[in-house]
Design a protein around this motif. Structure first.
Motif, mmCIF file in Angstrom:
data_model
loop_
_atom_site.group_PDB
_atom_site.id
_atom_site.type_symbol
_atom_site.label_atom_id
_atom_site.label_comp_id
_atom_site.label_asym_id
_atom_site.label_seq_id
_atom_site.Cartn_x
_atom_site.Cartn_y
_atom_site.Cartn_z
ATOM 1 N N ALA A 202 0.830 -1.203 0.000
ATOM 2 C CA ALA A 202 0.000 0.000 0.000
ATOM 3 C C ALA A 202 0.864 1.252 0.000
ATOM 4 N N GLU A 203 2.052 1.149 0.609
ATOM 5 C CA GLU A 203 2.937 2.311 0.704
ATOM 6 C C GLU A 203 3.570 2.648 -0.639
ATOM 7 N N ASN A 204 4.112 1.634 -1.349
ATOM 8 C CA ASN A 204 4.804 1.947 -2.607
ATOM 9 C C ASN A 204 3.857 2.121 -3.797
ATOM 10 N N THR A 205 2.567 1.949 -3.590
ATOM 11 C CA THR A 205 1.591 2.200 -4.662
ATOM 12 C C THR A 205 0.748 3.440 -4.369
ATOM 13 N N LYS A 206 1.135 4.170 -3.346
ATOM 14 C CA LYS A 206 0.390 5.379 -2.969
ATOM 15 C C LYS A 206 0.430 6.387 -4.123
ATOM 16 N N GLY A 207 -0.706 6.971 -4.419
ATOM 17 C CA GLY A 207 -0.786 7.971 -5.490
ATOM 18 C C GLY A 207 -1.292 7.430 -6.804
ATOM 19 N N ILE A 208 -1.346 6.099 -6.960
ATOM 20 C CA ILE A 208 -1.863 5.524 -8.204
ATOM 21 C C ILE A 208 -3.369 5.707 -8.297
ATOM 22 N N ARG A 209 -4.049 5.494 -7.147
ATOM 23 C CA ARG A 209 -5.504 5.633 -7.093
ATOM 24 C C ARG A 209 -5.839 6.498 -5.885
ATOM 25 N N THR A 210 -6.364 7.688 -6.126
ATOM 26 C CA THR A 210 -6.537 8.646 -5.035
ATOM 27 C C THR A 210 -7.996 8.969 -4.733
ATOM 28 N N SER A 211 -8.914 8.196 -5.264
ATOM 29 C CA SER A 211 -10.334 8.428 -5.011
ATOM 30 C C SER A 211 -10.743 7.840 -3.670
ATOM 31 N N SER A 212 -11.990 8.070 -3.288
ATOM 32 C CA SER A 212 -12.586 7.398 -2.136
ATOM 33 C C SER A 212 -13.819 6.655 -2.640
ATOM 34 N N GLY A 213 -14.181 5.568 -1.945
ATOM 35 C CA GLY A 213 -15.308 4.785 -2.443
ATOM 36 C C GLY A 213 -15.851 3.817 -1.417
ATOM 37 N N MET A 214 -16.828 3.042 -1.850
ATOM 38 C CA MET A 214 -17.438 2.008 -1.020
ATOM 39 C C MET A 214 -18.072 0.964 -1.916
ATOM 40 N N PHE A 215 -18.250 -0.239 -1.377
ATOM 41 C CA PHE A 215 -18.894 -1.317 -2.115
ATOM 42 C C PHE A 215 -20.291 -1.546 -1.560
ATOM 43 N N ILE A 216 -21.231 -1.788 -2.468
ATOM 44 C CA ILE A 216 -22.595 -2.099 -2.058
ATOM 45 C C ILE A 216 -23.242 -2.976 -3.124
ATOM 46 N N SER A 217 -23.888 -4.040 -2.703
ATOM 47 C CA SER A 217 -24.580 -4.927 -3.646
ATOM 48 C C SER A 217 -26.030 -4.490 -3.795
ATOM 49 N N ALA A 218 -26.661 -4.948 -4.837
ATOM 50 C CA ALA A 218 -28.060 -4.594 -5.073
ATOM 51 C C ALA A 218 -28.955 -5.099 -3.941
ATOM 52 N N SER A 219 -28.614 -6.250 -3.369
ATOM 53 C CA SER A 219 -29.432 -6.813 -2.285
ATOM 54 C C SER A 219 -29.346 -5.983 -1.006
ATOM 55 N N GLU A 220 -28.277 -5.187 -0.848
ATOM 56 C CA GLU A 220 -28.120 -4.334 0.333
ATOM 57 C C GLU A 220 -28.825 -2.996 0.189
ATOM 58 N N ASP A 221 -29.215 -2.649 -1.022
ATOM 59 C CA ASP A 221 -29.854 -1.356 -1.290
ATOM 60 C C ASP A 221 -31.365 -1.479 -1.082
ATOM 61 N N LYS A 222 -31.860 -0.870 -0.024
ATOM 62 C CA LYS A 222 -33.285 -0.967 0.297
ATOM 63 C C LYS A 222 -34.163 -0.090 -0.595
ATOM 64 N N THR A 223 -33.555 0.843 -1.338
ATOM 65 C CA THR A 223 -34.344 1.707 -2.223
ATOM 66 C C THR A 223 -34.749 1.004 -3.509
ATOM 67 N N GLY A 224 -34.020 -0.057 -3.892
ATOM 68 C CA GLY A 224 -34.319 -0.782 -5.122
ATOM 69 C C GLY A 224 -33.678 -0.192 -6.367
ATOM 70 N N ILE A 225 -32.946 0.916 -6.206
ATOM 71 C CA ILE A 225 -32.331 1.567 -7.371
ATOM 72 C C ILE A 225 -31.285 0.658 -8.013
ATOM 73 N N LEU A 226 -30.392 0.110 -7.197
ATOM 74 C CA LEU A 226 -29.316 -0.719 -7.737
ATOM 75 C C LEU A 226 -29.849 -2.006 -8.357
ATOM 76 N N ASP A 227 -30.963 -2.484 -7.867
ATOM 77 C CA ASP A 227 -31.586 -3.668 -8.455
ATOM 78 C C ASP A 227 -32.009 -3.385 -9.898
ATOM 79 N N LEU A 228 -32.613 -2.213 -10.123
ATOM 80 C CA LEU A 228 -33.036 -1.823 -11.473
ATOM 81 C C LEU A 228 -31.830 -1.609 -12.383
#
Length: 294
Positions: A129-155
């Motif tokens: 993680a130290e020697n690859t710092k700076g290659i990818r600088t975004s922030s994010g999260m993972f979520i599956s369609a089954s975890e989304d209670k709004t149903g948007i990701l399912d569609l």
């Protein structure tokens, strides 16, 4: 009646004086003038004075003029249209305008904001993680369609399956990402080369990017090796060059990492250009050649 008779006699007298060849030429002239005149008028009715060209592929809406065929047990009884544009054959990259609604994009951003963390990398042998710092600088999260209670990701997931003709069960969870000013992702492959990452239980076939926001400046998805351009050992993986796709909220981008024979497409190298003005939100769906655990 007298007027008609007088006119007819005058015309006959005039025709007699000219002779048959002259009358024939005169009639031909009026015929051709009328024909070309009507053609010019019809052209003016076309938009911008350009005659319409035939369409190679016509979009068909659900319930449109085409009757669905009898289908198998797993088929559907309606015809679906998902417009797309081929951006490249090397790599195979397709653009889907208005793939999601504004409300759907806003809903995905809202559910992701509270769970963002620095984005990580799949590491090659010898990398940390130290020697690859700076290659990818975004922030994010993972979520599956089954975890989304709004149903948007399912569609969205169902629509991606229709567009790719790869079952939903082959997709990883959505990776929702945010890029702020200056943040980027250097050029990389989504497929994992066993020589660099070790043996793989399954391989990423394709990636579908759903842009959740517009970006004022920068943030393009770029393919530096598109059509074999600049494929050499001296390429700077930080450069934003080649085919560049500007993020537009609701639009989708599909590209394939593997050839049909299962080998990695070297031209599928891609990255995210730095955001210069604004903020970039994107939901990525990686699709594999094996069924994934939910």
């Amino acid at each position: 009646m007298r007027g008609k008779g007088k006119l007819g006699s005058n015309w006959w007298s005039f025709g007699s004086k000219l002779g048959f060849p002259a009358v024939f030429l005169l009639c031909s002239f009026f015929f051709l003038a009328g024909f070309f005149g009507s053609t010019l008028l019809s052209q003016k009715e076309d938009v911008s004075g350009v005659r319409p060209t035939s369409r190679v592929l016509e979009s068909v809406d659900e319930g449109g003029e085409f009757d669905p065929l009898p289908h198998g047990q797993t088929g559907e009884n309606s015809i679906t249209s998902i417009p797309y544009q081929i951006l490249s054959w090397k790599p195979r990259a397709l653009y889907f305008p208005n793939f999601a609604t504004i409300e759907q994009c806003q809903g995905i951003v809202k559910m992701a904001k509270a769970h963002l963390a620095p984005s990580s990398l799949a590491l090659r042998e010898g990398e940390t993680a130290e020697n690859t710092k700076g290659i990818r600088t975004s922030s994010g999260m993972f979520i599956s369609a089954s975890e989304d209670k709004t149903g948007i990701l399912d569609l969205i997931e169902e629509k991606i399956a229709r567009a790719t003709m790869i079952p939903r069960s082959h997709g990883e969870a959505f990776n929702v990402l945010r890029y702020e000013i200056g943040q980027r992702y250097n050029s990389h492959y989504d497929a994992f080369n066993p020589a660099e990452y070790g043996p793989q239980k399954s391989q990423r076939i394709a990636s579908f990017l759903l842009y959740l926001s517009d970006v004022e400046e920068g943030g393009e998805t770029m393919f530096p090796f598109e059509n074999g351009w600049s494929m050499d050992l001296n390429y700077d993986y930080r450069k934003c060059v080649g085919l560049r796709v500007k993020p537009r909220r609701g639009d989708g981008l599909l590209f394939f990492s593997l050839f049909p024979n299962g080998t990695i497409d070297a031209t599928s190298l891609h990255g995210s250009c730095p955001v210069m003005t604004g903020e970039k939100w994107v939901a990525t769906k990686w699709i594999r050649d094996e069924i994934q655990d939910d």
